[in-house]
Design a protein around this motif. Structure first.
Motif, PDB file in Angstrom:
ATOM      1  N   TYR A  83      20.640  -5.793 -50.434  1.00  0.00           N
ATOM      2  CA  TYR A  83      21.061  -4.818 -51.818  1.00  0.00           C
ATOM      3  C   TYR A  83      20.691  -6.191 -52.880  1.00  0.00           C
ATOM      4  O   TYR A  83      20.815  -5.099 -53.710  1.00  0.00           O
TER       5      TYR A  83
ATOM      6  N   GLU B 172      18.823   0.494 -50.712  1.00  0.00           N
ATOM      7  CA  GLU B 172      19.374   0.516 -49.348  1.00  0.00           C
ATOM      8  C   GLU B 172      19.566   0.257 -48.321  1.00  0.00           C
ATOM      9  O   GLU B 172      20.109   0.110 -47.480  1.00  0.00           O
TER      10      GLU B 172
ATOM     11  N   SER C 134      22.212  -4.661 -46.096  1.00  0.00           N
ATOM     12  CA  SER C 134      22.603  -3.081 -46.419  1.00  0.00           C
ATOM     13  C   SER C 134      22.042  -1.657 -45.332  1.00  0.00           C
ATOM     14  O   SER C 134      22.561  -0.913 -45.384  1.00  0.00           O
TER      15      SER C 134
END
Length: 455
Positions: free
Chosen positions: A336, A333, A29
């Motif tokens: 994930y 962030e 992510s």
């Protein structure tokens, strides 16, 4: 230098090594957030194929961050050992993977090879390896360090006892330490994240830990995880054992932490002069974690796993006693879910061990990540099989000060039992002497309670 690869009639172009490495990374992510991840699995596979054909020696010239712009890059290139690199200098990334996995290549060979490897080489080969491969290679490597005890020997598994307290309450800290010791934790270090970086308060905590250690003659080392500048301020006045600092893989990120290589060298020299170790004098303790450079907007377009591997070049420079990746601490962030956290933990451990570091891992996640304790149990077990040097021991696995989920004293007992691993040798002798453990590694009071129940 541009790289191209044709997959099923479509040619994928990557403008440089940095781009290939980013696109070849298993889905993450943080790389998506940075805008450098592969657009889809087809591009990711094409990048992995492309990466597999790149010669390792190309990574000494096609630098992910320019030499003149980054002191970590300069460290990597200036400290590269050409003699150690020579046995693999003709290999591609794919051939290097096969070399690492071959039965003939053992831990002794890999130890000799480590100075010849750059972080980019380690990161590159990890990106084309399965989890099984990462585990298989890492478990070959033994990195042993010494201060007041010996950490990292095969057949042994250590724990950082982490008695954090939101107000640095001495009684609360003492209760957590005693609890952890009763489970055989604390042989890696008794290390506290202080609620304040105030030099006077840090000094008080260090004295509390040192008084306790000396009172019970515990063969371990203490650490208050204060900023390096705080430690340097009190180093001549307080009983400093290990010197801690969070580090990263770019000069700009380290600058955001308030450090540079010169300051790290100053701390290393000061710690060496203290000479507080009894069987060794490796006293640096570094923590790292994927995503730190992105969170500081200091990644230079380099993927977070390669940035993480570059942090290990910084750590390697200062011959540390402990290094650990705090793998899921920053949040979803950057990693994930449980799948990404597990993969990242295995990558970090593999790359660190391959580069010659005494790697541990804070097997952890934040409460807003798509992960749970079952995911952490899986990563904990896989790291144990992979030969990880140590994990964290947090009361109840819930750090009430830092607000994240880690591993507990019980988790350490579980791993030692199922994998037949023991604490650090000197620490195990102390546990036996104090009547805390028996010869089989069981807690004595629990065994006695079970016998009473049976009768």
């Amino acid at each position: 230098m541009a790289y191209n690869f044709t997959l099923r009639g479509k040619t994928y172009s990557f403008k440089d090594l940095k781009t290939v490495l980013a696109k070849a990374t298993p889905e993450r992510s943080g790389d998506v957030l940075a805008g450098i991840a592969a657009e889809d699995n087809k591009e990711r596979i094409a990048a992995q194929y492309c990466l597999s054909e790149i010669p390792l020696k190309a990574m000494l010239n096609d630098l992910v961050i320019p030499y003149e712009k980054d002191e970590v890059t300069r460290l990597i290139i200036d400290d590269h050992d050409a003699k150690a690199f020579k046995p693999i200098s003709s290999l591609t990334v794919a051939e290097f993977r096969d070399y690492l996995l071959s039965y003939e290549v053992d831990g002794t060979i890999l130890k000799d090879l480590a100075p010849g490897l750059t972080p980019e080489m380690a990161a590159a080969v990890s990106k084309i390896m399965r989890n099984q491969d990462l585990i298989s290679v890492a478990q070959k490597i033994e990195v042993v360090t010494k201060f007041r005890n010996t950490v990292g020997k095969k057949g042994h598994f250590s724990v950082r006892l982490q008695p954090n307290n939101p107000s640095d309450d001495p009684k609360g800290i003492a209760a957590s330490i005693i609890d952890g010791l009763m489970y055989g934790c604390g042989d890696a270090v008794i290390g506290i994240n202080p609620a304040t970086d105030n030099p006077q308060e840090v000094s008080k905590l260090l004295k509390q830990l040192d008084d306790f250690r000396q009172q019970y003659e515990i063969p371990t080392q203490n650490c208050i995880l204060s900023h390096l500048t705080t430690t340097l301020e009190i180093i001549d006045k307080a009983p400093v054992d290990l010197i801690f600092q969070s580090i990263s893989g770019t000069e700009k990120t380290n600058s955001s932490f308030g450090i540079d290589l010169h300051l790290l060298q100053e701390a290393y020299d000061a710690g060496t002069e203290l000479n507080r170790g009894t069987i060794g004098n490796q006293m640096m303790y570094f923590e790292t974690g994927q995503g730190s450079s992105l969170s500081a907007n200091a990644h230079h377009g380099v993927d977070q796993q390669t940035c993480e591997a570059r942090a290990y070049a910084v750590a390697r420079k200062f011959d540390p006693f402990l290094v650990n990746t705090v793998v899921g601490f920053i949040g979803p962030e950057y990693l994930y879910d449980g799948k990404q956290i597990i993969r990242a933990g295995l990558e970090d451990h593999f790359c660190g061990k391959l580069l010659g570091l005494p790697m541990g891992c804070d097997v952890c996640y934040t409460n807003h990540a798509e992960a749970d304790q079952d995911d952490m149990d899986s990563l904990l077990t896989l790291l144990g099989v992979a030969g990880c040097n140590y994990i964290m021991g947090v009361p109840g696995a819930d750090d009430i000060m830092l607000n994240y989920q880690s591993t507990s004293f019980h988790d350490a007992m579980y791993l030692r039992k199922v994998l037949n691993k023991r604490p650090a040798p000197e620490f195990e002798e102390w546990l036996l002497k104090m009547g805390i453990f028996d010869e089989q590694g069981n807690r004595k009071e629990l065994k006695e309670q079970m016998l009473k129940l049976k009768s």
